[in-house]
Write a protein that holds these residues in place. Sequence first.
Motif, PDB file in Angstrom:
ATOM      1  N   LEU A 238       0.817  -1.214   0.000  1.00  0.00           N
ATOM      2  CA  LEU A 238       0.000   0.000   0.000  1.00  0.00           C
ATOM      3  C   LEU A 238       0.853   1.269   0.000  1.00  0.00           C
ATOM      4  CD1 LEU A 238      -2.790  -1.087   2.504  1.00  0.00           C
ATOM      5  CD2 LEU A 238      -3.098  -0.577   0.075  1.00  0.00           C
ATOM      6  N   ARG A 239       2.011   1.212   0.646  1.00  0.00           N
ATOM      7  CA  ARG A 239       2.874   2.404   0.733  1.00  0.00           C
ATOM      8  C   ARG A 239       3.817   2.535  -0.457  1.00  0.00           C
ATOM      9  NH1 ARG A 239       6.264   3.266   5.920  1.00  0.00           N
ATOM     10  NH2 ARG A 239       6.360   5.363   4.992  1.00  0.00           N
ATOM     11  N   ALA A 240       4.179   1.440  -1.061  1.00  0.00           N
ATOM     12  CA  ALA A 240       5.252   1.465  -2.052  1.00  0.00           C
ATOM     13  C   ALA A 240       4.767   1.728  -3.474  1.00  0.00           C
ATOM     14  CB  ALA A 240       6.007   0.133  -2.019  1.00  0.00           C
ATOM     15  N   GLU A 241       5.666   2.282  -4.276  1.00  0.00           N
ATOM     16  CA  GLU A 241       5.498   2.298  -5.720  1.00  0.00           C
ATOM     17  C   GLU A 241       6.003   0.944  -6.216  1.00  0.00           C
ATOM     18  OE1 GLU A 241       6.238   7.119  -6.222  1.00  0.00           O
ATOM     19  OE2 GLU A 241       7.692   5.682  -7.065  1.00  0.00           O
ATOM     20  N   ARG A 247       5.573  -8.615 -15.750  1.00  0.00           N
ATOM     21  CA  ARG A 247       4.192  -8.569 -15.255  1.00  0.00           C
ATOM     22  C   ARG A 247       3.581  -9.962 -15.185  1.00  0.00           C
ATOM     23  NH1 ARG A 247       2.027  -3.296 -15.372  1.00  0.00           N
ATOM     24  NH2 ARG A 247       3.327  -1.795 -16.480  1.00  0.00           N
ATOM     25  N   GLU A 248       3.835 -10.767 -16.199  1.00  0.00           N
ATOM     26  CA  GLU A 248       3.232 -12.098 -16.249  1.00  0.00           C
ATOM     27  C   GLU A 248       3.665 -12.944 -15.056  1.00  0.00           C
ATOM     28  OE1 GLU A 248       0.806 -15.122 -17.574  1.00  0.00           O
ATOM     29  OE2 GLU A 248       0.925 -13.066 -18.326  1.00  0.00           O
ATOM     30  N   ALA A 249       4.957 -13.019 -14.823  1.00  0.00           N
ATOM     31  CA  ALA A 249       5.469 -13.859 -13.736  1.00  0.00           C
ATOM     32  C   ALA A 249       5.090 -13.307 -12.370  1.00  0.00           C
ATOM     33  CB  ALA A 249       6.989 -13.991 -13.850  1.00  0.00           C
ATOM     34  N   VAL A 271       0.808  -2.073 -10.144  1.00  0.00           N
ATOM     35  CA  VAL A 271       2.140  -2.280 -10.722  1.00  0.00           C
ATOM     36  C   VAL A 271       2.392  -1.190 -11.759  1.00  0.00           C
ATOM     37  CG1 VAL A 271       3.621  -3.811 -12.072  1.00  0.00           C
ATOM     38  CG2 VAL A 271       2.102  -4.771 -10.323  1.00  0.00           C
ATOM     39  N   ARG A 272       3.381  -0.362 -11.510  1.00  0.00           N
ATOM     40  CA  ARG A 272       3.618   0.811 -12.363  1.00  0.00           C
ATOM     41  C   ARG A 272       4.362   0.481 -13.648  1.00  0.00           C
ATOM     42  NH1 ARG A 272       4.113   6.236  -8.888  1.00  0.00           N
ATOM     43  NH2 ARG A 272       2.587   5.718  -7.290  1.00  0.00           N
ATOM     44  N   GLY A 281      13.035   2.887 -21.441  1.00  0.00           N
ATOM     45  CA  GLY A 281      12.776   4.294 -21.206  1.00  0.00           C
ATOM     46  C   GLY A 281      11.311   4.670 -21.297  1.00  0.00           C
ATOM     47  N   GLU A 282      10.430   3.676 -21.188  1.00  0.00           N
ATOM     48  CA  GLU A 282       8.992   3.943 -21.270  1.00  0.00           C
ATOM     49  C   GLU A 282       8.401   4.331 -19.918  1.00  0.00           C
ATOM     50  OE1 GLU A 282       7.492   0.393 -23.017  1.00  0.00           O
ATOM     51  OE2 GLU A 282       8.561   0.709 -24.923  1.00  0.00           O
ATOM     52  N   HIS A 283       9.198   4.190 -18.852  1.00  0.00           N
ATOM     53  CA  HIS A 283       8.802   4.644 -17.518  1.00  0.00           C
ATOM     54  C   HIS A 283      10.055   5.144 -16.824  1.00  0.00           C
ATOM     55  CE1 HIS A 283       7.164   4.767 -13.457  1.00  0.00           C
ATOM     56  NE2 HIS A 283       5.956   4.603 -13.973  1.00  0.00           N
ATOM     57  N   THR A 284       9.915   6.205 -16.053  1.00  0.00           N
ATOM     58  CA  THR A 284      11.091   6.838 -15.439  1.00  0.00           C
ATOM     59  C   THR A 284      11.498   6.243 -14.095  1.00  0.00           C
ATOM     60  OG1 THR A 284       9.653   8.529 -14.471  1.00  0.00           O
ATOM     61  CG2 THR A 284      10.679   9.030 -16.587  1.00  0.00           C
ATOM     62  N   GLY A 285      10.682   5.319 -13.548  1.00  0.00           N
ATOM     63  CA  GLY A 285      11.054   4.725 -12.266  1.00  0.00           C
ATOM     64  C   GLY A 285      10.447   5.453 -11.088  1.00  0.00           C
ATOM     65  N   ARG A 286      11.191   5.555  -9.982  1.00  0.00           N
ATOM     66  CA  ARG A 286      10.646   6.169  -8.771  1.00  0.00           C
ATOM     67  C   ARG A 286      10.215   7.608  -9.051  1.00  0.00           C
ATOM     68  NH1 ARG A 286      12.839   6.648  -3.795  1.00  0.00           N
ATOM     69  NH2 ARG A 286      13.776   4.570  -3.834  1.00  0.00           N
TER      70      ARG A 286
END
Length: 315
Positions: A238-241, A247-249, A271-272, A281-286
């Motif tokens: 609940l707290r974490a990104e 995703r599948e596994a 799941v971000r 490079g499709e998501h920047t992370g934290r």
Amino acid sequence: MGSLNDVVILDAEEVARRAPYADLVEALEAGHRDPIAACERIVYGPEGDPRRFMALPAWQTQGAGGGAIGIKLVTIFPENPGRGLPSVQAVVLLFDGATGEVVAMLDGTELTYRKTAADSALGSKLLSRHDARTMLMVGAGGLGAHLIAAHRAVRPSIERVLIWNRTRDKAQALVDAGIAHEAVDDLDAAVADADLISTATMAQQPLIKGSLLRSGTHIDCVGAFLPDHREVDDDVVLRAEIFVDSREAATHESGDLVIPTTAGTIEVTAVRADLFDLCRGEHTGRSAPDAITMFENGGGGHLDLMTAQYVWGAR
């Protein structure tokens, strides 16, 4: 090749020599930019018995030379350390993607340790804070030393490694070997003190309390690779990104996510991104320095295939 006599056989020592952690992390990062391999996971085991036999086939139909095919056959026998044997033992076969010929047989136990540790380290490279100073390793089994080494390879800022294990002797052995700095008995206090936490246990009940995590912590979850196993509680998810390797596994097989999504605590959409998104490079992370990030290491045959290809090609 035409004959099994032509198959390259790589033992544990050779697999380790060809796959230093920093180099393997780079290879996995590059591999996540290639076409995605089709993969599956097949798990067998007597009902009510913790022993498991798994098969992880993967087929990458595109790529240099027509792609590649690989399969890892692995046994998980939790009581083996009492016999002086690893709890995880495996063999990996690598096939030519254009002809279907067997080209290599690799020690799957060493490959699994290094692949798993490098997978987590890649997640840390992309998600954890660059100024992480204190690492907590939860679990002193076969993976513990590998995870510590791999995380430190991508985060040289780490100055102190704490280690906790249900039986203190195993944790102390890694301290005595110079792999960790301090064996701890109070897990809660260590969780609250850590910048980076890696968990690799066979726990079925949560060990890590999300309420204790301080801002900016990165938690790397490795052990809950079965749907009924869990290392982190509801407060963590609940707290974490949340990020995953695949995703599948991770969303279908890792209890850290399967259990809270089944209960409705979180949605799968929590799941971000996965490593494919991050490496491309499709998501920047934290989102911010003070964000708590969670990386679920679900594994998968595609990672074994990437690793086998790298090890086979390395000299």
